[in-house]
Design an enzyme around this catalytic site. Sequence first.
Site, short mmCIF file in Angstrom:
data_model
loop_
_atom_site.label_atom_id
_atom_site.label_comp_id
_atom_site.label_asym_id
_atom_site.label_seq_id
_atom_site.Cartn_x
_atom_site.Cartn_y
_atom_site.Cartn_z
CB CYS A 1 -0.93 0.04 1.21
SG CYS A 1 -1.80 -1.48 1.58
CG ASP B 1 -3.06 0.41 -3.11
OD1 ASP B 1 -3.75 -0.57 -3.44
OD2 ASP B 1 -3.02 0.83 -1.94
CG ASN B 2 -1.47 -3.53 -3.06
OD1 ASN B 2 -1.37 -2.62 -2.25
ND2 ASN B 2 -2.34 -4.52 -2.92
#
Length: 466
Positions: free
Chosen positions: A25, A260-261
Site C-alpha cells: 500500500c 495500488d497493488n
Amino acid sequence: MLCVCTLFCISSRVFFPQFVASPLCCPSRASILTGKYPHNHHVINNTLDGNCSSKAWQKSEEPHTFPALLKASAGYQTFFAGKYLNQYGHSEAGGVEHIPPGWSYWVGLDKNSKYYNYTLSVNGKAQKHGADYSKDYLTDLLANMSLDFLQYKTSYQPFFMMVSTPAPHSPWTAAPQYQKRFNNTKAPRDPNFNVHGKDKHWLIRQAKTPMSNSSIRFLDDAFRGRWQTLLSVDDLVEKIVKRLEVRGELNNTYIFFTSDNGYHTGQFSLPVDKRQLYEFDIRVPLMVRGPNIKPNQTSQMLVANVDLGPTILDIAGYNVNKTQMDGMSFLPIMEGKMNGSSWRTDILVEYEGEGRNKSDPACPLLGPGVSECFPDCVCEDSYNNTYACVRTIARSSNLQYCEFDDNEVFVEVYNVTADPYQLTNIAKTIDKEVLEKMNHRLMMLQSCSAQSCRTPVFQALLTHKH
C-alpha cells in the site's frame, strides 16, 4: 482509486496492463503521488519508521507531488477523499490536523482501511463516524462527499479529484444490500493455485501444499468479500459519472480507475496477501476515459503507477521534464500519437521485506525474521523477502528478472509469454548473455533518477535453452 481531472473535448476509453513500483500500500501510493520509484521517495513499508507519512516524507516529498504542482502551478482546484497513506493521522506525524500540500478540499482517512468506526480529517478537523450504514459506510460517504464537491466547486477553474476507497481492502465489510451476493463465487483455480512453488525463493517454498481446508475456506470467503465490497465502488463510479454528465462536464473530463497493488488468493499455496514479485501482486487494472482517446483500445505498452502523475500533469499542460519524476506521460499513447518504438520496454519493481525480531508463539519452529503468518504457520513476509525486479515487455521478449537481497542472492526469471502463471523459474537455463543484460539493466534502474529512469534502452532477445 479514482482520479478525475478536467480539460476540454470528446471522450472514450482505453485499458492498460499497469504494474506497480512496489506491491504494498504505502510505497505504491507514494509512487503514485510522487511519480518516483521507492528508492527515490524512500517509503519502504507501511510503518512510520518505513517513512510512511512520516515527518521526513512530509518535508521532502509532499511539496513535490503531482497534486501540489496541479494546484500551485496549473491553477487547479483539487479534492481528496479516502485513504491517503497508512500512517496518515499518526500523532507523531502531525495528526489529522496535517493537510498535505496540494489539496483545496481534504477528506483524509485516519490510518488504514475501515468501513465503519473510523475518523476522517475534514480540512484538518477530526470527524468521527460510527456503525450506522446510512450515515457511516465509508465507500458511500466518499461518494456523497465527491458529489458535493462537484456540485459546489467553482466553474472558473479546472478541477482534479482523487477518490481512494477502502474497498476491496480487508476487513471486506460489504454494504448490507450486497452481503449475499456472489454466494457461490470462489477464488480462481488457475494453474498456480494450491501448488508448491518449486525453484522459488524459500519464503514461497515454505508454504504448505496442499493448503488446509480451513485456509481454502478463508481465502474463498476473502475473495467473495472483496467482490461484494466492490459493488459499492461500482455505485460510486456510476454516481460520479452521472453527475459529470448532468453538469455537462463528462466529455471534458479524464477519469482514471486503478489500484495500488495486486493480491493473491491461494497462488503457490499462499492464502491471502500481496508483497510478492509475481504478476498477481504487481499487476493492476488501469482504465482511462477522456477527450481524444480512441474508443475501446487495449494498449500493450508497458505502463507503471509512476506514470500516473506525469500523465495527469501532461493533461494539465505542465512540463514533466521540470520535475524529478521517474515516470513518463502516456497521454501520447492514449491519443494515438506515439508508437511502441519510442516507448520504454522495462520498469522496476522494488520491495523491502519485513519480519519480527521474535518468533511467533504460535509458530516457534519458524524462528524470528518472519511476519504475516497464518494459523497453519504459512508466513507471507520476512526480512529477506527483499527484492528488485526488472519487468520487460518488448516485441521480442516478455520477461521478469528478480534478484533477492539475501545470503544467496537468489534469482528468479520468468518467460511470461510461455509461462503466464510463472510456474517455472528459468534462471538456471536461460542464455547467460540475456541473464547478464538483465542483471545490468536492473542495476541501472535501481540507481536511476528522473530522466535516466525513462530511457527505453533494454531490448533483450529471449533465448531459452531447453
